[in-house]
Design a protein around this motif. Structure first.
Motif, PDB file in Angstrom:
ATOM      1  N   GLU A 154       0.797  -1.220   0.000  1.00 20.36           N
ATOM      2  CA  GLU A 154       0.000   0.000   0.000  1.00 20.36           C
ATOM      3  C   GLU A 154       0.837   1.283   0.000  1.00 20.36           C
ATOM      4  OE1 GLU A 154      -4.109   1.294   2.202  1.00 20.36           O
ATOM      5  OE2 GLU A 154      -2.627   0.172   3.355  1.00 20.36           O
ATOM      6  N   VAL A 158       0.308   4.507  -2.482  1.00 21.75           N
ATOM      7  CA  VAL A 158      -0.215   5.771  -1.960  1.00 21.75           C
ATOM      8  C   VAL A 158       0.735   6.916  -2.299  1.00 21.75           C
ATOM      9  CG1 VAL A 158      -0.718   7.042   0.159  1.00 21.75           C
ATOM     10  CG2 VAL A 158      -1.618   4.744  -0.140  1.00 21.75           C
ATOM     11  N   GLY A 195       0.607   7.511  -6.090  1.00 16.75           N
ATOM     12  CA  GLY A 195      -0.703   8.075  -6.428  1.00 16.75           C
ATOM     13  C   GLY A 195      -0.819   9.530  -6.005  1.00 16.75           C
ATOM     14  N   VAL A 213      -1.371  12.772  -8.450  1.00 15.25           N
ATOM     15  CA  VAL A 213      -2.493  13.700  -8.275  1.00 15.25           C
ATOM     16  C   VAL A 213      -1.981  15.126  -8.097  1.00 15.25           C
ATOM     17  CG1 VAL A 213      -4.383  14.346  -6.719  1.00 15.25           C
ATOM     18  CG2 VAL A 213      -4.118  11.973  -7.442  1.00 15.25           C
ATOM     19  N   ALA A 253      -2.660   7.378 -12.741  1.00 17.37           N
ATOM     20  CA  ALA A 253      -3.373   7.538 -11.472  1.00 17.37           C
ATOM     21  C   ALA A 253      -4.487   6.506 -11.331  1.00 17.37           C
ATOM     22  CB  ALA A 253      -3.934   8.958 -11.355  1.00 17.37           C
ATOM     23  N   VAL A 254      -5.201   6.255 -12.406  1.00 10.86           N
ATOM     24  CA  VAL A 254      -6.266   5.243 -12.383  1.00 10.86           C
ATOM     25  C   VAL A 254      -5.680   3.861 -12.135  1.00 10.86           C
ATOM     26  CG1 VAL A 254      -7.970   4.048 -13.840  1.00 10.86           C
ATOM     27  CG2 VAL A 254      -7.906   6.540 -13.770  1.00 10.86           C
ATOM     28  N   CYS A 308      -4.971   3.543  -8.548  1.00 10.31           N
ATOM     29  CA  CYS A 308      -6.172   3.535  -7.705  1.00 10.31           C
ATOM     30  C   CYS A 308      -6.867   2.173  -7.657  1.00 10.31           C
ATOM     31  CB  CYS A 308      -7.164   4.583  -8.180  1.00 10.31           C
ATOM     32  SG  CYS A 308      -6.660   6.257  -7.764  1.00 10.31           S
ATOM     33  N   LEU A 368      -5.438   0.064  -4.877  1.00  6.96           N
ATOM     34  CA  LEU A 368      -5.711   0.743  -3.604  1.00  6.96           C
ATOM     35  C   LEU A 368      -7.161   0.574  -3.184  1.00  6.96           C
ATOM     36  CD1 LEU A 368      -3.644   4.052  -3.839  1.00  6.96           C
ATOM     37  CD2 LEU A 368      -3.327   2.157  -2.242  1.00  6.96           C
ATOM     38  N   CYS A 369      -8.064   0.558  -4.152  1.00  5.76           N
ATOM     39  CA  CYS A 369      -9.479   0.316  -3.834  1.00  5.76           C
ATOM     40  C   CYS A 369      -9.680  -1.085  -3.266  1.00  5.76           C
ATOM     41  CB  CYS A 369     -10.347   0.506  -5.074  1.00  5.76           C
ATOM     42  SG  CYS A 369     -10.561   2.211  -5.560  1.00  5.76           S
ATOM     43  N   SER A 405      -4.581  -5.785  -8.898  1.00  2.81           N
ATOM     44  CA  SER A 405      -5.892  -5.782  -8.243  1.00  2.81           C
ATOM     45  C   SER A 405      -6.497  -7.179  -8.201  1.00  2.81           C
ATOM     46  CB  SER A 405      -6.850  -4.841  -8.971  1.00  2.81           C
ATOM     47  OG  SER A 405      -6.384  -3.529  -8.926  1.00  2.81           O
TER      48      SER A 405
END
Length: 165
Positions: free
Chosen positions: A22, A26, A29, A33, A68-69, A72, A75-76, A154
């Motif tokens: 993680e 983070v 990411g 952003v 970024a996607v 994410c 991370l989701c 993922s």
């Protein structure tokens, strides 16, 4: 009381591997952003004040957003922020809930694996045909590879999370 003592190290090991996965996601990411925010802010400011927008800002934003996607997605999964409507399933017996959770997890892994495969094959095609952004001619291949890596990670994390529960 004894079970709690024996369960604690396993939970700590579970938390340790999650932090290793993680934390870099983070950090990367957040950096992406902030770069997107800075790019958008600078482009709008330069456009408004000096009538000199950043050349190719949309191209940069497009590539940064794809990365970024890609970050994410895993991370989701790690944060448990996947969409779930469990109003009806919460009324079912635990055994049925567990079975449905496994079915949904397997379906999610299959879908994410398919997305990984398609993104990877699109990356190869983009490299072969030289697909790129309009203004700066930035190649699309790295964006597709990032999406493939993010969706592949993922899928793995989704399965690992289900097994460790």
């Amino acid at each position: 009381m004894e079970n709690e003592k024996f369960g604690a190290p396993a939970q700590q090991q579970n938390a340790a591997w999650r932090r290793w996965v993680e934390a870099p996601l983070v950090i990367c990411g957040a950096a992406l952003v902030f770069m997107l925010m800075g790019l958008s802010f600078a482009d709008a400011l330069l456009r408004s004040l000096f009538n000199m927008p950043i050349f190719g800002a949309n191209d940069y934003a497009q590539i940064l957003l794809s990365f970024a996607v890609a970050i994410c997605l895993p991370l989701c999964v790690l944060s448990g922020r996947l969409i779930a409507i469990d109003t009806i399933t919460n009324m079912l017996p635990n055994a049925v809930q567990n079975l449905l959770d496994w079915v949904v997890t397997i379906m999610g892994v299959i879908i994410l694996s398919y997305l990984t495969w398609r993104a990877f094959s699109n990356a190869l095609e983009a490299a072969t045909f030289g697909e790129s952004t309009l203004l700066l001619q930035l190649p699309f291949g790295p964006s597709y590879y990032a999406i493939a890596a993010g969706s592949g990670l993922s899928a793995v994390l989704l399965l690992v999370e289900r097994v460790l529960r």
